[in-house]
Design an enzyme around this catalytic site. Structure first.
Site, PDB file in Angstrom:
ATOM      1  N   LYS A 212     -29.594 -41.809  62.384  1.00  0.00           N
ATOM      2  CA  LYS A 212     -29.705 -40.747  62.154  1.00  0.00           C
ATOM      3  C   LYS A 212     -28.786 -40.343  60.925  1.00  0.00           C
ATOM      4  CE  LYS A 212     -29.907 -36.054  62.006  1.00  0.00           C
ATOM      5  NZ  LYS A 212     -31.043 -34.959  62.177  1.00  0.00           N
ATOM      6  N   CYS A 266     -27.139 -30.260  57.747  1.00  0.00           N
ATOM      7  CA  CYS A 266     -27.164 -31.470  58.015  1.00  0.00           C
ATOM      8  C   CYS A 266     -26.861 -32.632  56.980  1.00  0.00           C
ATOM      9  CB  CYS A 266     -28.739 -31.869  58.629  1.00  0.00           C
ATOM     10  SG  CYS A 266     -29.469 -30.658  59.613  1.00  0.00           S
TER      11      CYS A 266
END
Ligand code: SAJ
Length: 411
Positions: A212, A266
């Protein structure tokens, strides 16, 4: 493994859509959150966050009796933890929300349960979650102690959905599923298969965590490359947009778009988790962060210089969201540029078709929200900060008489 009841811990941008989609598959879902307002809103069939069509899916799941929100933990077959993982002042990840989630669910977990961490996490966070659960429930066994034989199965499956397309991507995207043991990974796959049509790719928890972070760092580094190019091109008097278009005609080149900086929750955060785990090794990843974080200052300077040609400078900022065609203003470089601009001796107008009201931090500074028509009438300088579709549709003649600083290259 059979899942009759799933508990989703954290009903935010990821947890709520996940809970609603699982409930829409006929599984009973208990959503757990510390925010009473969010819990009440959901239970009345509403949503407290903005995401296309989410309200429809939540309302029908609540009406069907499949989705219920609560502030009190309840037993379930599986627990999915989707709480925030911000960074601290030193850019190290703050795992306190994960620890709080572990503490909340520990009293209700039972032998045979699966716990999945979805929050974007630094490498080792899933192991930390398992360690906390083991501390709170010493009579149960965990994968770090008993591997495949453990009472509780633990896995990491990072969310990877794009804001604005969450409901589709939740179902269609492939998922990386990292188990603390092989059995843990298998159990997590069974859970995700209840609502994911994409492929579920198995690995261990640490690799899933790193996957991720890698995905978002890949994007950050590539945006930084584009942002650095745009600054170099300004210096060399080259149109960066034309340059990129030409270079991208090479079959193996695909340069992203420069902009006013990287926003959202993010991409500007996750690379720091890699940097703080390997500070001496993550040189390029750190440099990319620095390039992207410095871009708003560069764009601000360009706007101020352009505006100050006028005796009474009036700047219309086109867009303050963190990216195109959404209303999300959090961590938005466009918003920060607008705020900083209004601290100069400049009248600042904002055109933001996706909101009805300016945030107080801007209105308090005398910034006004206007229509595009009014902005075109009143402003002498246009600062394009977001490439919303409404701006891309403007005819070139309409803006031709303005001084333009176009950080997104739409004109
Ligand atoms: N941006 C540019 N130039 C580009 C692309 C983006 O300046 O060419 C800027 C945008 O304007 C925005 C920021 O970067 O300010 C981030 O936007 P984004 O669309 O790249 O990504 P997010 O933050 O909305 O969502 C990302 C996604 N990750 C990747 O595409 C690798 C999403 O799939 C993740 O789930 C999400 O981060 C997350 O939650 O981690």
């Amino acid at each position: 493994m059979q899942f009759n009841r799933v508990s989703v811990v954290g009903l935010g941008y990821i947890g709520l859509p996940t809970a609603a989609v699982i409930a829409s598959r006929g599984i009973e879902v208990i959503g757990l959150d510390v925010n009473q307002h969010a819990v009440d809103t959901i239970n009345s069939g509403g949503v407290h966050i903005v995401e296309p069509d989410l309200d429809i899916v939540v309302r029908s799941a609540v009406q069907a009796g499949k989705l219920k929100a609560t502030t009190t933990p309840e037993p379930a077959d599986a627990f999915m933890v989707a709480v925030p993982t911000p960074f601290k002042d030193n850019y190290e990840a703050d795992l306190s929300y994960i620890q709080a989630a572990a503490k909340a669910i520990a009293p209700v977990i039972e032998k045979g349960n699966l716990v999945v961490l979805e929050s974007t996490s630094p490498v080792g966070a899933t192991e930390a979650l398992a360690k906390w659960l083991a501390e709170y429930r010493p009579e149960l066994s965990f994968p770090q102690q008993k591997g495949d034989e453990a009472d509780i199965k633990i896995a990491h499956c990072p969310e990877r959905v794009l804001p604005g397309h969450v409901l589709r991507e939740l179902v269609e995207n492939d998922r990386v599923i990292g188990g603390m043991s092989a059995v843990c990974a298998q159990a997590a796959v069974a859970l995700y298969k209840t609502f994911v049509s994409g492929e579920c790719l198995l690995t261990n928890a640490r690799t899933a965590e790193m996957a991720k972070l890698t995905e978002n760092s890949f994007r950050d580094v590539n945006i930084a490359f584009a942002n650095e190019l745009s600054i170099i091109c300004d210096k060399l008097e080259i149109d960066v947009w034309e340059l990129i278009k030409l270079a991208n005609r090479h079959p193996r080149v695909n340069i992203l778009n420069p902009g006013p900086g990287v926003g959202g929750h993010c991409i500007a955060v996750d690379p720091w988790f890699i940097v703080s785990s390997a500070p001496d090794e993550a040189k390029l990843i750190r440099a990319a962060r620095e390039v992207n974080d410095s871009k708003p200052h560069y764009v601000l300077k360009q706007i101020v210089e352009a505006a100050e040609q006028f005796k009474r400078p009036v700047v219309a900022c086109l867009g303050i969201a963190f990216k195109a065609d959404i209303d999300d203003l959090r961590e938005s470089p466009a918003l920060n540029i607008t705020k900083a601009l209004s601290q100069h001796d400049i009248e600042v107008l904002v055109v933001e078709p996706n909101i009805d009201e300016l945030p107080k931090e801007l209105s308090d500074l005398g910034v006004q929200l206007t229509s595009i028509e009014e902005a075109l009438q009143r402003a002498n300088t246009l600062a394009v900060l977001v490439d919303h579709k409404e701006f891309k549709q403007l005819e070139p003649e309409v803006v031709a008489r303005k001084v333009i600083v176009d950080s997104r290259g739409i004109f």
